[in-house]
Design a protein around this motif. Sequence first.
Motif, PDB file in Angstrom:
ATOM      1  N   THR A  55      -0.817  -0.901   5.881  1.00 45.28           N
ATOM      2  CA  THR A  55      -0.122   0.288   5.357  1.00 45.28           C
ATOM      3  C   THR A  55      -0.920   1.501   6.140  1.00 45.28           C
ATOM      4  O   THR A  55      -0.277   2.417   6.425  1.00 45.28           O
ATOM      5  CB  THR A  55       0.249   0.239   4.012  1.00 45.28           C
ATOM      6  OG1 THR A  55       0.772  -0.890   3.726  1.00 45.28           O
ATOM      7  CG2 THR A  55       0.726   1.746   3.599  1.00 45.28           C
ATOM      8  N   LEU A  56      -2.248   1.304   5.913  1.00 47.64           N
ATOM      9  CA  LEU A  56      -3.376   2.470   6.382  1.00 47.64           C
ATOM     10  C   LEU A  56      -3.314   2.718   7.589  1.00 47.64           C
ATOM     11  O   LEU A  56      -3.303   4.012   8.331  1.00 47.64           O
ATOM     12  CB  LEU A  56      -4.546   2.106   5.545  1.00 47.64           C
ATOM     13  CG  LEU A  56      -4.762   1.951   4.237  1.00 47.64           C
ATOM     14  CD1 LEU A  56      -6.319   1.529   3.865  1.00 47.64           C
ATOM     15  CD2 LEU A  56      -4.685   3.586   3.309  1.00 47.64           C
ATOM     16  N   HIS A  59      -0.049   4.570   8.874  1.00 47.47           N
ATOM     17  CA  HIS A  59       0.094   5.919   8.798  1.00 47.47           C
ATOM     18  C   HIS A  59      -1.046   6.674   9.081  1.00 47.47           C
ATOM     19  O   HIS A  59      -0.897   7.777   9.274  1.00 47.47           O
ATOM     20  CB  HIS A  59       0.283   6.288   7.385  1.00 47.47           C
ATOM     21  CG  HIS A  59       1.419   5.859   6.512  1.00 47.47           C
ATOM     22  ND1 HIS A  59       2.776   6.664   6.643  1.00 47.47           N
ATOM     23  CD2 HIS A  59       1.899   4.614   6.010  1.00 47.47           C
ATOM     24  CE1 HIS A  59       3.754   5.726   6.027  1.00 47.47           C
ATOM     25  NE2 HIS A  59       3.315   4.717   5.508  1.00 47.47           N
ATOM     26  N   SER A  60      -1.982   5.913   9.733  1.00 49.89           N
ATOM     27  CA  SER A  60      -3.229   6.652  10.496  1.00 49.89           C
ATOM     28  C   SER A  60      -3.674   7.962   9.360  1.00 49.89           C
ATOM     29  O   SER A  60      -4.063   8.897   9.912  1.00 49.89           O
ATOM     30  CB  SER A  60      -2.778   7.131  11.727  1.00 49.89           C
ATOM     31  OG  SER A  60      -2.466   5.868  12.532  1.00 49.89           O
ATOM     32  N   GLN A  61      -3.957   7.226   8.032  1.00 52.83           N
ATOM     33  CA  GLN A  61      -4.447   8.582   7.352  1.00 52.83           C
ATOM     34  C   GLN A  61      -5.852   8.114   6.973  1.00 52.83           C
ATOM     35  O   GLN A  61      -6.488   8.967   6.154  1.00 52.83           O
ATOM     36  CB  GLN A  61      -3.350   8.540   6.022  1.00 52.83           C
ATOM     37  CG  GLN A  61      -2.170   8.997   6.547  1.00 52.83           C
ATOM     38  CD  GLN A  61      -1.976  10.500   7.122  1.00 52.83           C
ATOM     39  OE1 GLN A  61      -2.757  11.216   6.739  1.00 52.83           O
ATOM     40  NE2 GLN A  61      -0.820  10.684   7.534  1.00 52.83           N
ATOM     41  N   SER A  89      -7.899   8.039  -2.866  1.00 54.04           N
ATOM     42  CA  SER A  89      -7.169   9.364  -2.474  1.00 54.04           C
ATOM     43  C   SER A  89      -6.357   9.413  -1.355  1.00 54.04           C
ATOM     44  O   SER A  89      -5.052   9.880  -1.441  1.00 54.04           O
ATOM     45  CB  SER A  89      -8.391  10.586  -2.274  1.00 54.04           C
ATOM     46  OG  SER A  89      -9.138  10.521  -3.262  1.00 54.04           O
ATOM     47  N   GLU A  90      -6.657   8.663  -0.336  1.00 55.25           N
ATOM     48  CA  GLU A  90      -5.818   8.438   0.936  1.00 55.25           C
ATOM     49  C   GLU A  90      -4.473   7.828   0.595  1.00 55.25           C
ATOM     50  O   GLU A  90      -3.614   8.128   1.086  1.00 55.25           O
ATOM     51  CB  GLU A  90      -6.465   7.836   2.213  1.00 55.25           C
ATOM     52  CG  GLU A  90      -7.771   8.753   2.717  1.00 55.25           C
ATOM     53  CD  GLU A  90      -7.471  10.132   3.420  1.00 55.25           C
ATOM     54  OE1 GLU A  90      -6.074  10.277   3.676  1.00 55.25           O
ATOM     55  OE2 GLU A  90      -8.064  11.022   3.156  1.00 55.25           O
ATOM     56  N   VAL A  91      -4.577   6.646   0.026  1.00 54.53           N
ATOM     57  CA  VAL A  91      -3.498   5.799  -0.599  1.00 54.53           C
ATOM     58  C   VAL A  91      -2.585   6.730  -1.208  1.00 54.53           C
ATOM     59  O   VAL A  91      -1.459   6.591  -0.958  1.00 54.53           O
ATOM     60  CB  VAL A  91      -3.912   4.523  -1.067  1.00 54.53           C
ATOM     61  CG1 VAL A  91      -3.095   3.804  -1.553  1.00 54.53           C
ATOM     62  CG2 VAL A  91      -4.723   3.793  -0.120  1.00 54.53           C
ATOM     63  N   THR A  97       3.613  10.808   0.064  1.00 55.16           N
ATOM     64  CA  THR A  97       4.701  10.978   1.173  1.00 55.16           C
ATOM     65  C   THR A  97       5.657  10.220   1.226  1.00 55.16           C
ATOM     66  O   THR A  97       6.811  10.658   1.718  1.00 55.16           O
ATOM     67  CB  THR A  97       3.854  11.039   2.426  1.00 55.16           C
ATOM     68  OG1 THR A  97       2.611  12.082   2.418  1.00 55.16           O
ATOM     69  CG2 THR A  97       4.471  11.443   3.726  1.00 55.16           C
ATOM     70  N   ILE A  98       5.518   8.791   1.198  1.00 54.10           N
ATOM     71  CA  ILE A  98       6.686   7.644   1.297  1.00 54.10           C
ATOM     72  C   ILE A  98       7.527   8.031   0.196  1.00 54.10           C
ATOM     73  O   ILE A  98       8.772   8.193   0.203  1.00 54.10           O
ATOM     74  CB  ILE A  98       5.824   6.412   1.215  1.00 54.10           C
ATOM     75  CG1 ILE A  98       5.065   6.193   2.315  1.00 54.10           C
ATOM     76  CG2 ILE A  98       6.995   5.384   1.177  1.00 54.10           C
ATOM     77  CD1 ILE A  98       4.441   4.843   2.236  1.00 54.10           C
TER      78      ILE A  98
END
Length: 726
Positions: A55-56, A59-61, A89-91, A97-98
Amino acid sequence: MTFYMDVLAHPEQENTLRDNNVDLESQHQKDLDVTESVALRLRDGVYHSSRLTATLREHSQVSTHAETSEDGATPAYQRVVNQVQQILSEVERVNSTIASTSVESSTALPMPLLSMEEWGSVLRSTLHSGDAQTAETLIELMKRGHLDVPEDYVNSILQLYVRDGNYVAFESCLGRLVASPSEQQRHLHVKAHLNATPSQSLPSSALSTLHAYELQSIPPPMKTYTNTIRHLLSVPNSVSKAQAWDLFSHMRYVAHPTPDAFLYTQMIRACASPFAASRSSDPERALDLWTEMTIDNRIPPSSGTWNAVILACARSGRKTYVSEAFRLAREMLDSHRDAHGSLAYTPDRETFCALLEGAKRTGDLARARWILAEMVRSRNTNVEVNEEVVMHVFHAYASYRPPFKRSLARVVEDESPSAHVEASNPDQTPDENLSIASNSTPAFTQVPPQTSTEVISEVELLFNRVLRETGVRSDVSLDEDDVFQENGKFSSVKLTTRLINSYLSTHYIHNSLAPTRDLFWNVFETTSVERDSRSYMEALERCANARKPDRGLALSFAEELFSKWRELEDTNGKPISPRTRERVHIAYLKMLTITENLDRAMSHLQSFVKRYPASAIREPQSIVKLSMRATRTSLVANRPLVRLSTLSEVPDVDVPSLLTWKDLEVLHHRLVAAGRREKDIAYIKYICKSYEWALRVRRDETMRAKPGRGEMEKVQDNGITPIFDQ
């Protein structure tokens, strides 16, 4: 034999101390290694959850490197917390967003970035460094990852605040991390307030917190009440001890009807030191609790319980209950043996000290000598002779009355001087016979001492043994044929002020005044022990009771003592009890009176009244009633609802020094006999009535006092229990 081994087997005693075989240092090193490996894994982007990684990356976040310190100065646990915080925090940003683009609602799933063992290692590493704030952040991160946080993790953080007595931080942490406190957390909450309370103060905030939980119908566990009662009993105040008994009865009414063995033992021991000043102990209540525990509730007693009930009975000083104490001791030793004859309850030093309490209060020197001999012969390290044991033995000698009466002795006609017995001055032995000469051979025999001379001989022998084995005096010659033949039995005795006072008390009773005076000024310098207020009080009372031929010597000795007492009274050192001040001044006043120094006696009386006026007794600020001591009947209240003490039973120990008619009666009679002292006689009557009226006013105001904004209300106003307002 097998049958009787099963029938007579000793019940297994509950072991409250769990064996902890884990080496703390090795455990800490292991936690550091695990924490460092977790920090490296998070830095390199190696995760257990492949779904999370996909997932990470999709989304390249988030970057796979989350190290916060390039030079490694940041501790490993801090790097783990920073990396996990950045990942979460990124997750959370990706999930938001999702969620904004998707119509379907998704259920939050746990994100196992670390295993539970790794979470525990990181948390223990954090707590080992004392960083409670980071530890709280770690728990919050576990909650953000939708993980079930074990209660032990939160409790380990709360233990830090309990250890430091920081109840404000404790309640802040409890409010953030816990929705509803568990039983153990409620216990820790009250314990934090207890640790924050000074040892000599009432634990008002702890009591307020405890009652607040009761009002929510979630009372703390029994060990919380036990700790609170123990703190109340440790405060040297009659109000605090009465509150302990009230809390005990209140607990049985609202929370735990049947106490455990530990709490029963604590309350039975409290009967040996009751809050009422009129009683030396409360054996009736102790025996009631003992019967309720062992017979009604069938709770097996421990050795501490036996010692407590024996002490409560022995300290009463009444022969009926002292005999009951020795009966209980025999039952403890003889009624609980297995098939091999082994004891279930081994007597220790507390057992022997409790029996010595009874022996000394009844003047039973034979039993006291037997108990001391048993302790000396014992090979058990738990019955080592210490300062308290020797003090009790000296008190037994002081309370002992020798059976030999010189006035009853027959005069034998013989030429040898030793055969003549002086019939005059009964019960008074010449000084040269009482002072222990170098050629005397004192020794302990099976028969108790028959005269005062023999009493002093045994006391000197015992005290010299203590001085020699403690290294104070090595030049003391001892009799090797006495019962204390083994060396080293008194080496653990610590020479203290109360031990020297008890040693002197035997000379006050059985010795004449001249050698006692010399001994008083020499023994403290020899042993390098300081005198306290009790030392001067007992010496002055000995002077006030001097026989008529010795009153001249007693007066000069009393003047020396009182000058030293003035120095102690005027210094701002250790506080002196008002009752001790009274006894010192009363003894000196009586000494002046019986030596016909009436003018000096009146002058001393006037100085005492000026120093301790009757107006100080009825000062309003000295009469304080705490809200926790309110007695209004109520079914729901932030205080004990069922009490075992009444307002009239709790003594007022803060009454300043005063004088009564009993203290001035001798002076009054001497003034009447002297004649033409009407003014002084009227002054004595005025003084007695003044103190009497002041006491009556103080009593009435105390009985009418109403609790205002006491400590409980201040606790609430200061926000000590904000957890209950959230």
